[in-house]
Scaffold this active site. Structure first.
Site, PDB file in Angstrom:
ATOM      1  CG  HIS A 112      -2.162  -0.799   1.036  1.00  0.00           C
ATOM      2  ND1 HIS A 112      -2.207  -2.147   1.318  1.00  0.00           N
ATOM      3  CD2 HIS A 112      -3.405  -0.467   0.595  1.00  0.00           C
ATOM      4  CE1 HIS A 112      -3.426  -2.609   1.056  1.00  0.00           C
ATOM      5  NE2 HIS A 112      -4.165  -1.619   0.617  1.00  0.00           N
ATOM      6  N   GLY A 113       2.022   1.218   0.560  1.00  0.00           N
ATOM      7  CA  GLY A 113       2.829   2.427   0.585  1.00  0.00           C
ATOM      8  C   GLY A 113       4.204   2.186   1.154  1.00  0.00           C
TER       9      GLY A 113
END
Length: 471
Positions: A319-320
């Site tokens: 996700h990041g």
């Protein structure tokens, strides 16, 4: 270009649909390919070049596996490593450099690194599409070559290109060769698109100021911290589920049946159930291409726990590129392990739903925070360490519109199973049905009215991209 922008709604989409339906059936995949490249290239042409190169790389190694079965393992290894390299360099290189510098209490600039790589929009999604194609080709799940144009059109299909759902070629290959177009399917897709647009503009964007206020306040009070955390919980859900509805609706408008990405996740009884309802396409991708190849639950209890935790940790990092996402993955992975070990995964009742909502909310604070320190400030406020009232200066920044929107979001989320049933049964027609029937006219007019409100709201607000574009 985003779905909730005037240039898309009144420029790109009408022009694309007109060209698409005026084009003979056998050339429509080329229209999808060219139109989707134009959609993606609207941001940056150099990132479009990266997307095209990744597509050609993937297709080439898929063909090598098909033409040289004896070396399939070699070709899939090289192909997957190449795809992961794109993700590793453009998404994680900055993160690794920052983390390495932090180990020595310095900065990347002091180490001689004076550049920052920009994150190409949608790279996490199209790289996963490419990897799934290579793995399916290796497993023999893709039995025929459908051609470069069809494969490239699958990778760049604009409804799902930048934020999913994450698709698998084996599930869509036949739709690129044969798909049915009908007025009912088109209108059903249009209604679903309008529902998603209303979620994004009227709900998610309306509660965003309250979430931003809480996370930008250094020491938020109890009320502000809880209000901001719940506001973000609602913002993220209606923003992302709104995008997914719009993506599925757009697919229906051009004859595709894309998978459902959400199934009332805030009604889950456990974190295990939550991940069967939230971002379903990611959950199934991680299960089929990571958890099961690691051994799944077939390798003993201890190894199963390790696999669960590892998959969620990697899901968080996907996700990041930040420690907040890593910790978020640890949080969910830890609860998945605990639920499997204790039987909480099979819990029922209102208490189980409330417990799950609390655990998800705690995780969303990490997901939203710019860094771990900011998350700790929110946690301190949520547990009353910064006082309970809202300072007068802060109260002035809390608009009545955002508070009313928060109440509306909570109400819609609570009633979503019933609203979703109405949408599926009345707004999205089944084969052989007629959309504008007596029992569907009122819901159709209601959705059309919501779309009109959303479009009017767009005209007066500033640009607001979808949250998942950053991933």
């Amino acid at each position: 270009m985003v779905f909730s922008s005037e240039v898309f709604l009144f420029g790109f989409l009408p022009a694309f649909l007109a060209i698409y339906y005026l084009t003979p059936m056998r050339w429509r995949n080329i229209v999808i390919l060219i139109g989707s490249y134009g959609f993606y290239g609207w941001w940056r042409l150099d990132f479009l070049g990266l997307l095209i190169l990744t597509t050609l790389w993937t297709y080439a190694f898929g063909r090598l596996m098909m033409g040289d079965p004896a070396r399939r393992k070699l070709w899939i290894t090289i192909g997957v490593v190449g795809c992961l390299s794109v993700l590793g360099v453009f998404k994680y290189l900055n993160f690794f450099i920052d983390s390495f510098a932090a180990l020595f209490s310095t900065t990347p600039e002091e180490l001689g690194v004076h550049w920052r790589l920009l994150l190409p929009i949608g790279v996490s999604f199209y790289v996963f599409h490419c990897i799934s194609y290579l793995v399916d080709m290796y497993r023999g799940d893709v039995e025929e070559d459908v051609g470069l144009v069809n494969f490239a059109a699958f990778i760049v299909l604009f409804p799902q290109l930048v934020a999913g759902p994450i698709l698998r070629f084996k599930d869509l290959a036949h739709q690129f060769k044969h798909r049915t177009h009908s007025l009912d399917l088109f209108l059903g897709g249009l209604m679903l698109f309008f529902v998603g647009l209303a979620k994004k503009v009227l709900l998610a964007d309306a509660v965003a100021p309250l979430a931003d206020l809480a996370f930008q306040t250094p020491d938020p009070s109890f009320a502000l911290a809880w209000g901001g955390a719940v506001a973000y919980m609602m913002q993220l859900y209606f923003d992302f589920s709104g995008y997914s509805d719009m993506a599925v609706g757009l697919g229906m408008m051009i004859g595709f049946r894309l998978i459902r990405n959400f199934a009332t996740p805030y009604h889950s009884h456990s974190i295990t159930e939550f991940w069967n309802r939230w971002h379903i396409s990611l959950s199934t991708w991680l299960r089929d291409y990571l958890y099961i190849p690691l051994g799944g639950n077939r390798v003993g209890r201890g190894r199963t726990y390790v696999n669960l935790f590892m998959v969620m940790a990697l899901g968080g990092l996907w996700h990041g590129a930040a420690w907040t996402f890593v910790l978020w993955g640890f949080w969910h992975g830890g609860w998945l392990v605990l639920e499997r070990a204790t039987g909480l995964a099979k819990a029922n009742g209102a208490g189980a739903v409330l417990r799950t909502l609390f655990l998800v909310l705690i995780g969303w604070v990490l997901f939203r925070a710019a860094n771990v320190e900011e998350a700790l400030h929110i946690y301190a406020g949520m547990f009353g360490l910064n006082g309970f009232g809202v300072p007068a200066v802060t109260a002035l920044s809390m608009t009545g519109e955002s508070l009313a929107a928060l109440a509306l979001c909570v109400g819609v989320a609570a009633l979503e199973p019933y609203l979703g049933q109405i949408a599926r049964e009345q707004l999205i027609p089944q084969p052989g049905s007629t959309l504008v029937a007596t029992n569907t006219l009122v819901p159709t007019l209601l959705v059309t009215g919501l779309a009109a409100l959303a479009i009017m709201k767009l005209a007066e607000q500033s640009f607001s991209p979808f949250l998942y574009f950053q991933f």
